[in-house]
Design an enzyme around this catalytic site. Structure first.
Site, PDB file in Angstrom:
ATOM      1  N   CYS A  32     -17.482 -44.958 -23.829  1.00 51.39           N
ATOM      2  CA  CYS A  32     -18.499 -44.281 -22.999  1.00 51.39           C
ATOM      3  C   CYS A  32     -18.803 -43.001 -23.282  1.00 51.39           C
ATOM      4  CB  CYS A  32     -17.642 -44.262 -21.486  1.00 51.39           C
ATOM      5  SG  CYS A  32     -18.667 -43.304 -20.283  1.00 51.39           S
ATOM      6  N   CYS A  35     -18.529 -40.089 -20.648  1.00 51.68           N
ATOM      7  CA  CYS A  35     -17.251 -39.917 -20.532  1.00 51.68           C
ATOM      8  C   CYS A  35     -16.912 -38.758 -21.673  1.00 51.68           C
ATOM      9  CB  CYS A  35     -16.365 -41.156 -20.582  1.00 51.68           C
ATOM     10  SG  CYS A  35     -16.587 -42.252 -19.605  1.00 51.68           S
TER      11      CYS A  35
END
Length: 768
Positions: A32, A35
């Site tokens: 991600c 993230c």
């Protein structure tokens, strides 16, 4: 406590989040991007708050935890206080917003949080929670309880109140004939005012003020980089249009929004209506129309108060006089200012360069303004070649009409014809502003960044003194995208002759040559690039091989290999069905071949041209279907048709490549070793390996394209070569060719191995 985030597992999660005190948990994953971007912010905030536990849960490794908390998107941030969930939000936060959240959660009363959670549960059941008017109704769109009266026509009328799902009051306002009208207030969960202002017949009018709170709140204020030191923001509206924004700290002092530092003193001479533009580090005053576009005079000053530039605008376009500071921009070091005019965003007419005393150093006539519609229709962008003499004659007519941009472009095409650069440079000397080399590159670079898709803007930048090589190359790129490769080749050749030291231009020329079908010439440019830019040269060479394969019997060149299990042993389709599909592939290939041949003069020798497969069509082309069919209980779309009108050469070749690959493997599956109509179905012993290989390779390319190859790395899937390059080393921009190549092969085998299927062009056989 640790000042670094702690990795949590299913075994340690309950123990850590059940402790007294505040615990934050970041649910994330390695794949991600948001993230990974949020991770440094999370770690830095942990260092600032050693009294708080900062945990992290890898959702890939801890799927049981992410399932238990129904993590649907990442990053998701949860907060526990004394073992109770007190906050949950999705998406990365800025450092200031995360820091403010942590501070507010420290002050949060857990008893209040528990009651809020109980109230949310009541709301989920459709029960009005305590604190909300008992006759309020739930508004699903705004996720709020609402109470107020309506008139006989069902329009909102009079005072209204709104509450959050947790029962806290969030808004008070009044309506008149279904439109907000009069003063309004919003509230933090604590009851403090978060916003106030006024509506007039549905439009904000006058000051609208945001107030920060030290207590926990879901009301947002510190967005878009606004510092948490800002405690009040006032936005002034004029019937729905923002006319000014000011920010204040806790002592009601005006501050700079991004830092919270005191607003700088206004230099002498800067009008009161001018505002500091932090992003530019400049003062500005811009007049706007009702649509928020620049209209009237726009002025910008340096922080010390010196005028940087001013210009007139009409409905969002530069139109009228313009003057600016021009220090170190022009070849003559005496030049400190320039003045001129614009018409509809195009610099034109007489421009004057001035010294520090505003005395004229030199002037240039930039010619008449030529807007996009006029210039883009000019013969200078035609794909039809002319002689150098013809281009120079056309340039002379343009100069006589003061169409200097068009004249320069015509001379650029003459340069490509006879390699005589002097006429082009002489006209540049006469009509273009004489910038320093560095400033010329910067001027051209700004145009490429903001207006690379505009012929007019690129040509206008040429007379404003932008770097000629960069701008001519930009015209080549634009024309190549418009499928005018002959014109594109002229412009990139002119760019190379004007700036022979720019070897990077060889890459652009190589791409143009490939779009013209001149693969051998493109490979020569790749060789010339190899020393200066080996990576670019490799890409160009691989692209040439991928785009222009030898169209022979491809299955003869490799042995099928697949690690998949439960592979089919033989085709499930009949010979008649196979012949029908062979002829559909042949019909499609003949359409592509005709479109390709139409791009060249009759008799042109093109080694890469897909072969004539008319022998597979003894009765002529067959019908290509577009229909809905029922297969079992499913309705499936079939689209075998092919529209080649307007397609560029690369797209046509990619179509041919995919269909040729599927056709040759289909014939191989019948036992053939050349392109002929099959007379029987005699599959080779490794038929199943080929069917598995088609899917395995298509998955491998998709995995590389979507995840960067992480799936293949995790599973240990074997690689393979495409266009002479290992699939894991293939440039990302070339993966689409490989994907299309194997997608057609996979769809063909899916059809071939299931008798219920009617065509390889079924939508349920195509894709991942």
């Amino acid at each position: 406590m640790s000042t670094h985030p702690v990795d949590l597992t299913a075994e340690t999660f309950e123990q850590m989040t059940g402790k007294p005190g505040l615990v934050l948990v970041d649910f994330w994953a390695e794949w991600c991007g948001p993230c990974r971007n949020f991770a440094p912010t999370y770690a830095a905030t942990a260092e600032k708050h050693p009294d708080v536990v900062f945990g992290k849960v890898d959702t890939e490794a801890q799927q049981e935890l992410s399932g238990r908390f129904q993590i649907q998107s990442i990053p998701t941030l949860m907060a526990f206080k004394d073992g109770t969930v007190v906050h949950r939000s999705s998406g990365a936060m800025s450092p200031g917003r995360l820091d403010a959240l942590v501070k507010s959660l420290k002050t949060l009363d857990v008893a209040y949080a528990k009651q809020a959670e109980e109230n949310k549960k009541l709301t989920e059941q459709g029960i009005v929670p305590p604190g909300v008017h008992p006759e309020a109704t739930w508004d699903e769109g705004d996720s709020e309880w609402v109470y107020g009266a309506t008139d006989p026509k069902g329009r909102k009328q009079g005072p209204y109140k709104y509450w959050r799902a947790d029962g806290t009051l969030c808004n008070e306002c009044s309506f008149e004939n279904d439109k907000p009208h009069g003063p309004f207030k919003r509230f933090h969960e604590s009851g403090e005012v978060s916003q106030d202002g006024d509506f007039v017949k549905g439009e904000l009018h006058g000051p609208r003020t945001w107030y920060a709170s030290e207590k926990f709140t879901t009301e947002r204020m510190h967005e878009n980089g606004v510092s948490t030191l800002v405690r009040k923001t006032v936005m002034v509206y004029e019937h729905g249009r923002v006319t000014g924004v000011t920010h204040y700290d806790g002592q009601d002092r005006r501050v700079v929004p991004s830092t919270g530092e005191p607003y700088p003193d206004r230099p002498e001479g800067i009008p009161l209506e001018a505002e500091l533009r932090e992003d530019l580090n400049q003062w500005s005053h811009v007049e706007l129309n009702t649509d928020g576009e620049r209209h009237g005079l726009a002025r910008f000053w340096l922080q010390d108060g010196q005028l940087l530039w001013e210009g007139e605008f009409v409905e969002g376009q530069r139109h009228g006089t313009y003057r600016s500071l021009a220090k170190d921009e022009y070849l003559d070091p005496r030049v400190k200012f320039d003045e001129g005019r614009y018409e509809q965003d195009v610099a034109c007419g007489k421009w004057t360069l001035l010294d520090a005393d505003r005395q004229v150093v030199l002037t240039r006539d930039l010619g008449v303004a030529q807007a996009e519609a006029e210039l883009s229709a000019s013969p200078v962008f035609s794909n039809v070649p002319r002689s150098a003499e013809a281009w120079r004659e056309y340039a002379a007519t343009c100069v006589a009409a003061r169409k200097h941009r068009e004249a320069l472009l015509a001379l650029a095409r003459s340069v490509a014809m006879d390699q005589q650069v002097a006429p082009f440079l002489e006209l540049m000397e006469r009509v273009a502003l004489p910038r320093t080399p560095d400033n010329a590159k910067a001027t051209a670079g700004e145009a490429l960044q903001n207006a690379a898709d505009s012929s007019s803007a690129l040509a206008e930048t040429l007379v404003r003194g932008g770097d000629a090589g960069m701008l001519l190359r930009a015209h080549a790129v634009r024309l190549d995208q418009l499928d005018r490769p002959r014109a594109a080749l002229d412009f990139v050749n002119a760019a190379l002759l004007v700036a022979p030291e720019r070897t990077a231009f060889l890459f652009t020329r190589g791409l143009v040559l490939l779009n013209m079908g001149m693969d051998s010439h493109a490979l020569k440019d790749a060789e010339a690039l190899a020393k200066a830019e080996p990576g670019t040269a490799t890409f160009l060479g691989t692209y040439a091989r991928a785009l222009f394969p030898v169209f022979d019997f491809w299955p003869a060149k490799e042995k099928p290999v697949s690690t998949y299990e439960d592979l089919p042993e033989k085709p499930a389709q009949t010979l008649d069905a196979i012949v029908r599909i062979v002829q559909k592939y042949a019909t499609r290939l003949q359409l592509v071949r005709a479109a390709l041949l139409g791009r060249f003069k009759p008799g042109a020798v093109l080694p890469w041209m897909p072969p004539d497969v008319s022998a597979l069509l003894p009765a002529g082309p067959v019908e290509l279907a577009e229909e809905e069919v029922e297969i079992g209980e499913d309705s499936v779309s079939v689209d075998e048709t092919l529209s080649v009108a307007g397609m560029g050469l690369p797209d046509l070749i990619r179509l041919a490549r995919g269909d040729w690959n599927a056709l040759t493997w289909l014939l191989w599956a019948c036992g053939e070793s050349k392109v002929v109509l099959p007379k029987k179905v005699a599959p080779p012993a490794d038929f199943g390996q080929a069917a598995g290989m088609s899917s395995q390779r298509h998955w491998r390319v998709r995995d590389r394209k979507v995840t960067g190859g992480r799936g293949a790395q995790a599973s240990g899937a074997a690689g393979f070569e495409f266009a002479g390059v290992e699939i894991d080393a293939l440039h990302p921009n070339l993966l689409g060719i490989a994907e299309q190549h194997y997608a057609e092969m996979q769809a063909m085998f899916y059809w071939l191995t299931d008798s219920h299927n009617v065509s390889p062009w079924q939508d349920n056989l195509r894709g991942s």
